[in-house]
Design an enzyme around this catalytic site. Structure first.
Site, mmCIF file in Angstrom:
data_model
loop_
_atom_site.group_PDB
_atom_site.id
_atom_site.type_symbol
_atom_site.label_atom_id
_atom_site.label_comp_id
_atom_site.label_asym_id
_atom_site.label_seq_id
_atom_site.Cartn_x
_atom_site.Cartn_y
_atom_site.Cartn_z
ATOM 1 N N LYS A 179 1.787 -38.524 3.390
ATOM 2 C CA LYS A 179 0.930 -37.537 3.923
ATOM 3 C C LYS A 179 -0.437 -38.029 4.544
ATOM 4 C CE LYS A 179 3.529 -33.955 3.158
ATOM 5 N NZ LYS A 179 4.343 -33.096 3.935
ATOM 6 N N ARG B 114 18.102 -37.225 10.177
ATOM 7 C CA ARG B 114 16.691 -37.466 10.618
ATOM 8 C C ARG B 114 15.780 -38.285 9.395
ATOM 9 N NH1 ARG B 114 13.111 -32.327 9.995
ATOM 10 N NH2 ARG B 114 11.467 -33.753 9.582
ATOM 11 N N ARG C 280 16.205 -29.964 7.877
ATOM 12 C CA ARG C 280 14.966 -30.003 6.888
ATOM 13 C C ARG C 280 14.108 -28.877 7.633
ATOM 14 N NH1 ARG C 280 12.592 -34.181 4.041
ATOM 15 N NH2 ARG C 280 10.471 -34.335 4.104
ATOM 16 N N ASP C 281 14.129 -28.685 9.119
ATOM 17 C CA ASP C 281 13.423 -27.318 9.615
ATOM 18 C C ASP C 281 14.330 -26.298 9.906
ATOM 19 O OD1 ASP C 281 11.244 -29.152 9.761
ATOM 20 O OD2 ASP C 281 11.737 -29.965 11.682
ATOM 21 N N ASP D 239 5.620 -29.981 -0.968
ATOM 22 C CA ASP D 239 6.376 -29.857 0.316
ATOM 23 C C ASP D 239 7.523 -31.159 0.179
ATOM 24 O OD1 ASP D 239 6.743 -29.213 2.922
ATOM 25 O OD2 ASP D 239 6.399 -31.426 3.261
ATOM 26 N N ARG E 258 7.698 -42.124 9.217
ATOM 27 C CA ARG E 258 6.200 -41.823 9.621
ATOM 28 C C ARG E 258 5.228 -42.594 8.820
ATOM 29 N NH1 ARG E 258 5.843 -35.638 7.898
ATOM 30 N NH2 ARG E 258 6.055 -36.027 5.478
ATOM 31 N N SER F 111 3.231 -29.118 8.914
ATOM 32 C CA SER F 111 1.675 -29.838 8.693
ATOM 33 C C SER F 111 1.133 -30.577 9.739
ATOM 34 C CB SER F 111 2.417 -31.116 7.869
ATOM 35 O OG SER F 111 3.001 -31.155 6.671
ATOM 36 N N HIS G 92 10.478 -25.095 5.414
ATOM 37 C CA HIS G 92 8.931 -24.435 5.302
ATOM 38 C C HIS G 92 9.354 -22.763 5.317
ATOM 39 C CE1 HIS G 92 6.824 -28.203 7.163
ATOM 40 N NE2 HIS G 92 7.436 -28.579 5.923
ATOM 41 N N ARG H 103 6.460 -33.711 18.364
ATOM 42 C CA ARG H 103 5.554 -34.083 17.214
ATOM 43 C C ARG H 103 5.252 -35.487 17.250
ATOM 44 N NH1 ARG H 103 5.164 -31.199 11.022
ATOM 45 N NH2 ARG H 103 4.925 -33.330 10.138
ATOM 46 N N GLY H 104 4.136 -35.845 16.854
ATOM 47 C CA GLY H 104 3.919 -37.316 16.834
ATOM 48 C C GLY H 104 4.265 -37.988 15.687
ATOM 49 N N ASP H 105 4.083 -37.780 14.293
ATOM 50 C CA ASP H 105 4.036 -38.498 13.218
ATOM 51 C C ASP H 105 5.365 -39.371 13.332
ATOM 52 O OD1 ASP H 105 5.264 -36.082 12.496
ATOM 53 O OD2 ASP H 105 4.647 -35.801 10.484
ATOM 54 N N ARG H 106 6.285 -38.536 13.298
ATOM 55 C CA ARG H 106 7.851 -39.168 13.039
ATOM 56 C C ARG H 106 8.466 -39.917 14.518
ATOM 57 N NH1 ARG H 106 9.726 -38.541 8.048
ATOM 58 N NH2 ARG H 106 8.977 -36.625 6.905
ATOM 59 N N ASP I 211 -0.913 -26.009 3.784
ATOM 60 C CA ASP I 211 -1.009 -26.058 5.095
ATOM 61 C C ASP I 211 0.119 -25.284 5.469
ATOM 62 O OD1 ASP I 211 0.873 -27.837 3.731
ATOM 63 O OD2 ASP I 211 1.038 -29.155 5.412
ATOM 64 N N HIS I 212 0.818 -24.641 4.701
ATOM 65 C CA HIS I 212 2.240 -23.829 4.834
ATOM 66 C C HIS I 212 2.794 -23.794 3.478
ATOM 67 C CE1 HIS I 212 4.783 -27.453 4.972
ATOM 68 N NE2 HIS I 212 3.829 -28.067 5.472
ATOM 69 N N ASP J 122 0.240 -29.645 -0.345
ATOM 70 C CA ASP J 122 1.143 -29.337 0.967
ATOM 71 C C ASP J 122 2.382 -28.360 0.482
ATOM 72 O OD1 ASP J 122 2.819 -30.123 3.155
ATOM 73 O OD2 ASP J 122 1.434 -31.458 3.437
ATOM 74 N N HIS K 101 11.775 -30.192 0.215
ATOM 75 C CA HIS K 101 12.728 -30.385 1.243
ATOM 76 C C HIS K 101 14.013 -30.959 0.795
ATOM 77 C CE1 HIS K 101 10.491 -29.748 4.873
ATOM 78 N NE2 HIS K 101 9.208 -30.605 4.580
HETATM 79 O O1 LIG Z 1 8.894 -33.792 6.908
HETATM 80 C C1 LIG Z 1 8.593 -33.436 8.096
HETATM 81 O O2 LIG Z 1 8.550 -34.009 9.129
HETATM 82 C C2 LIG Z 1 8.029 -31.933 8.256
HETATM 83 C C3 LIG Z 1 9.377 -31.043 8.476
HETATM 84 O O3 LIG Z 1 9.955 -31.099 9.637
HETATM 85 O O4 LIG Z 1 7.284 -31.384 7.197
HETATM 86 P P1 LIG Z 1 5.721 -31.359 7.235
HETATM 87 O O5 LIG Z 1 5.409 -30.606 8.360
HETATM 88 O O6 LIG Z 1 5.278 -30.656 6.017
HETATM 89 O O7 LIG Z 1 5.370 -32.938 7.290
HETATM 90 MN MN LIG Z 2 2.893 -29.921 5.257
HETATM 91 MN MN LIG Z 3 7.322 -30.247 5.071
#
Ligand SMILES: O=C(O)[C@@H](CO)OP(=O)(O)O
Ligand SMILES: [Mn+2]
Ligand SMILES: [Mn+2]
Length: 550
Positions: free
Chosen positions: A357, A203, A166-167, A423, A210, A74, A495, A282-285, A464-465, A23, A427
């Site tokens: 992850k 954040r 972070r972004d 990754d 997540r 990601s 990233h 985006r869903g994860d967070r 992935d990036h 990652d 960050h």
């Molecule tokens: O930490 C995250 O949420 C993102 C950056 O916003 O990183 P990644 O896409 O690698 O999960």
């Molecule tokens: Mn990633």
């Molecule tokens: Mn990241």
């Protein structure tokens, strides 16, 4: 049922095919900023010289983002790797739904939320990440919705703003805070509406946890946004200024929570009758705070009473669970993933990573669905809850040990794993720690190679990036390091736009794998590559395999 055809020329290796996602480890443009390059990586160096090696695109339109100025992330990265095709992603779909007006149409969820506010004479709330990073959110979407709300007669809106860093650059908060406060002033100027920021925080401190890694973040977010409990300030500007003075060197993503008050009263607790939009797409967070708003019972923390609100997400965050119940824009219909094809072919699959992850290798990899296919096993190694710059190896050794055990065990034909180090430590902006992080991944790769050599398996290794490959700000034209007045480089926490390696290591040579001529190859080509190396013909509409075999 969707099916794979066996390849007659090569029916698969003796050992497993192992897909390693490093990652955030891309290929940098300037060695001075590239801490993958600067780290000591004997195994990756060996692979560069001796294995099949190519560069893959991992950002912009190659992963379904609106344009090539968008860095990879990601979600879109693992979606592309797992489903072998490029789908237009959330950021692009929402932009279009706003431009066409479809998002605001009669009968839409937006319409329902606004009607609810009118009927209840209540407040419209927005919670989300205040930046234009386009990874989790985009401030343009928020501003468009606020303009529309005013047009439609919504009198009171409250914004709960998560600070990014972070972004986007690590201490860029004021860029967005000032822009947004000016924007709100203009909306409020004619006196017909009262729209303001009500609460917020960094954040990585509140709200956006997540994969159940640290629910305390969500608990703090709930107290801040919903209950309006916490340290109070007159404005977001004042909050950020104060925290920075008190905690020199603090990054935006780590800023503490703040609540905005006027005349001694918090301006925007969330109460019965309100409408709430989580404007992150985006869903994860987004899943945990969504659960806090939607679940009747919540075991993770005591909400102290849940207000009866109409809640919606910017998108549907989990297609299998149908979460959230209401959402503004329909996500890409990612279907026929590699996991589904392999499951139907009876290929036993193991997905593995540590908590940070884990969902990347399962939920994102399977097209933002949390359901498992029949032949899949998912293994999570619990992540530590700590600043990752202090523990840059993270769980790389534990992940490696589990993968080596699975390779030697012989049960799985396909093993996919994610090493988060490049990754997650990338960050933090702490370059010395990033080197150690990359070295931990390299060691893991070396051990996986050794196990594959023993078992006549094959490794596909990629990312992935980028992130660790681009740790310092570079001049956009010349590519040289940008220095501040004191001559210091400017750290980067986001990233990168860089390509990533695409490596195939076949120690037995039995596949006779050679690089195929694939123009504009990207990480979406990895799915067909793995399927080919497993001895099948990839689905026709998958992005082509990077290798020919047999
Ligand atoms: O930490 C995250 O949420 C993102 C950056 O916003 O990183 P990644 O896409 O690698 O999960
Ligand atoms: Mn990633
Ligand atoms: Mn990241």
């Amino acid at each position: 049922m969707i099916e794979l055809k066996k390849n007659v020329a090569f029916t698969g290796p003796q050992g497993p095919v192992v897909l390693v996602i490093m990652d955030g480890m891309g290929i940098g443009k300037n060695p001075a900023s590239d801490f993958v390059k600067q780290a000591n990586t004997p195994n990756l160096d060996w692979l560069h010289e001796n294995a099949l090696y190519t560069k893959l695109r991992a950002h912009g339109v190659a992963v379904g983002l609106p344009d090539d100025g968008d860095m990879g992330n990601s979600e879109v990265g693992h979606n592309a790797i797992g489903c072998g095709r490029i789908f237009e992603q959330g950021a692009a779909l929402i932009g279009k739904a706003i431009a066409s007006g479809a998002m605001y149409a009669d009968g839409s969820v937006w319409h329902e939320l606004i009607t609810h506010v009118h009927d209840q004479a209540s407040t419209l709330h927005f919670i989300g990440l205040l930046s234009d990073g386009n990874v989790h959110s985009n401030i343009n979407h928020l501003e468009s919705m606020l303009r529309k709300a005013k047009e439609q007669g919504v009198k009171r809106a409250r914004i709960h703003a998560l600070i990014d860093g972070r972004d986007v650059p690590p201490t860029s908060a004021f860029e967005y805070v000032e822009r947004f406060e000016t924007f709100l002033d203009a909306l409020n100027a004619d006196g017909t509406v009262d729209y303001c920021v009500a609460s917020g925080g960094g954040r990585m401190n509140i709200t956006m946890d997540r994969y159940d890694a640290n629910w305390d973040m969500v608990k703090r977010g709930w107290a801040t946004h919903v209950k309006a409990e916490g340290r109070t300030f007159a404005s977001m500007q004042e909050a950020v200024t104060t925290f920075r003075a008190e905690m020199p060197g603090i990054l935006d993503q780590d800023l503490p929570a703040f609540v905005i008050e006027r005349d001694g009263v918090a301006v925007g607790p969330i109460v019965d009758g309100d409408s709430v939009i989580l404007f992150n797409f985006r869903g994860d967070r987004a899943l945990e705070i969504t659960k806090a708003f939607e679940a009747d019972e919540l075991k993770e923390f005591d909400r102290g009473g849940k207000p009866d609100v109409m809640y919606a997400g910017m998108m549907q965050y989990d297609g299998d669970l149908g979460v959230p119940a209401r959402y503004l824009v329909t996500p890409p219909a990612i279907d026929r993933t590699m996991s589904e094809y392999l499951s139907n072919a009876g290929v036993k699959q193991l997905a593995i990573s540590e908590t940070q992850k884990y969902g990347h290798m399962t939920y994102f990899f399977n097209g933002n669905n949390s359901g498992k296919f029949a032949t899949e096993t998912w293994q999570e190694i619990p992540s530590d809850v700590c600043p990752f710059e202090d523990a840059p190896r993270m769980k790389a050794d534990e992940i490696t040990a589990a993968v080596v055990k699975a390779i030697e065990g012989g049960e799985y034909q396909f093993i996919r794993l994610n090493f988060p180090n490049g990754d997650m430590v990338g960050h933090t902006g702490r370059v010395d720690a990033v080197k150690l992080a990359v070295e931990a991944v390299d060691e893991g790769v070396g051990k996986i190679m050794a196990a594959l050599k023993q078992t006549n398996g094959i490794m596909v290794c990629s990312a992935d990036h980028g992130n660790a490959d681009d740790m310092c700000e570079l001049d956009k034209k010349t590519g040289a390091l940008v220095l501040d007045e004191q001559g210091n480089y400017k750290p980067k926490t986001a990233h990168s736009l860089n390509p990533v390696p695409g490596i195939v290591y076949d120690p037995s040579g039995l596949a006779n794998a050679r690089l195929a001529d694939v123009p504009n190859a990207g990480i979406a080509n990895l799915a067909a590559t793995c399927i080919t190396l497993l001895g099948f013909e990839p689905p026709e509409d998958y992005a082509a395999s990077l290798v020919a075999v047999g």
